[in-house]
Design a protein around this motif. Structure first.
Motif, short mmCIF file in Angstrom:
data_model
loop_
_atom_site.label_atom_id
_atom_site.label_comp_id
_atom_site.label_asym_id
_atom_site.label_seq_id
_atom_site.Cartn_x
_atom_site.Cartn_y
_atom_site.Cartn_z
N HIS A 59 34.24 34.77 46.64
CA HIS A 59 34.92 35.71 45.74
C HIS A 59 36.27 36.13 46.30
O HIS A 59 37.27 36.22 45.57
N HIS A 63 39.85 35.39 44.62
CA HIS A 63 40.78 36.51 44.34
C HIS A 63 42.16 36.25 44.95
O HIS A 63 43.19 36.45 44.30
N THR A 102 41.14 43.71 39.06
CA THR A 102 41.62 42.98 40.26
C THR A 102 43.00 42.43 39.96
O THR A 102 43.92 43.18 39.72
#
Length: 273
Positions: A59, A63, A102
């Protein structure tokens, strides 16, 4: 432990290895890691902890990769405004909401009532129009469905769609409802209860699989897995689905479901210790 005395640039990982190779190498590392752990006779909790570490690492890399892509060719405000203007002209939405999650900028197009087939076809067109850049995603939502689901306390929509910033409102369109901290707590508490109830049913099939003959074991384990996914779906989106319909929903939300379910399970474990 091997010591590496190299001083590489901080973004060499993303400059030298394409996205597909990053995932491939990470997967190879995980396989080797699992083989090593089984040889060291680690218990299930040790292995599960390392699996979760791998998920978090994946993850994080995803990102960072998205962030780098946005820095490289991210949409400017002018481009986003132009895109919104085009949607307003072509689709006549009731409203457009914007939400940053995000490194992704989400646009939600609230449209008049659409049938499921109309929604799916329109979503494909919208995705194509917005596909020039990875820094944003555009979603089509029926305005009546969204308002009804928010009023009924749909956890997924309250967490993923709201709070959003209003980008456009058509004349006479009322703003979406708001949620007080008390109501929010109640909604997510009930979602956690639905999750626990569903997972208990999944555990029953798992227990049966351990007690039955080998011919029935695969079927019962399959049922247990489907019941667990169904529990997450019911808790997260308040959608009652038959187990054979699960693949229709899994593809787009699996990561969000599992991270949310892990958070709930971990929180409950802490409270019980």
């Amino acid at each position: 432990m091997i010591q590496f005395e190299t001083n590489q640039a901080h973004d060499d990982l993303f400059n030298l290895f394409p996205k597909n190779e990053l995932h491939e190498y990470l997967w190879e590392m995980l396989q080797g890691w699992m083989i090593f752990l089984t040889q060291r006779e680690k218990d299930d909790m040790d292995i599960a902890t390392r699996m979760y570490f791998y998920e978090l690492l994946s993850h994080l890399l995803r990102h960072q990769y998205q962030k780098k892509q946005i820095e490289k060719d991210g949409p400017t405000s002018a481009k986003m405004d132009a895109l919104c203007s085009a949607f307003i002209e072509l689709l006549h939405p009731l409203a457009i909401y914007e939400h940053h999650v995000t490194s992704i900028r989400h646009l939600y197009l609230l449209l008049p009532h659409l049938s499921p087939s109309e929604h799916d076809e329109l979503e494909k067109v919208v995705e194509f129009l917005a596909s020039a850049n990875e820094g944003h995603q555009v979603h089509c939502i029926s305005a009546s469905y969204l308002r009804k689901s928010l009023t009924e306390g749909n956890p997924y929509l309250w967490k993923e769609v709201l709070p959003s910033q209003t980008k456009y409102l058509s004349p006479n369109f009322e703003e979406l409802p708001t949620l007080s901290p008390e109501d929010r707590k109640q909604i997510f508490t009930k979602a956690a209860e639905r999750l626990e109830d569903g997972l208990d049913k999944a555990k029953e099939f798992q227990s049966l699989a351990k007690q039955t003959n080998l011919e029935m074991t695969p079927f019962l384990l399959h049922q247990s897995a489907e019941m667990a996914l169904r529990a997450i779906l019911m808790a997260w989106e308040k959608l009652e689905k038959k187990t054979h319909e699960m693949p229709m929903r899994i593809a787009s939300h699996t990561e969000g479901w599992l991270f949310w379910a892990f958070h709930v399970a971990n929180e409950n474990q802490i409270m019980n210790t």
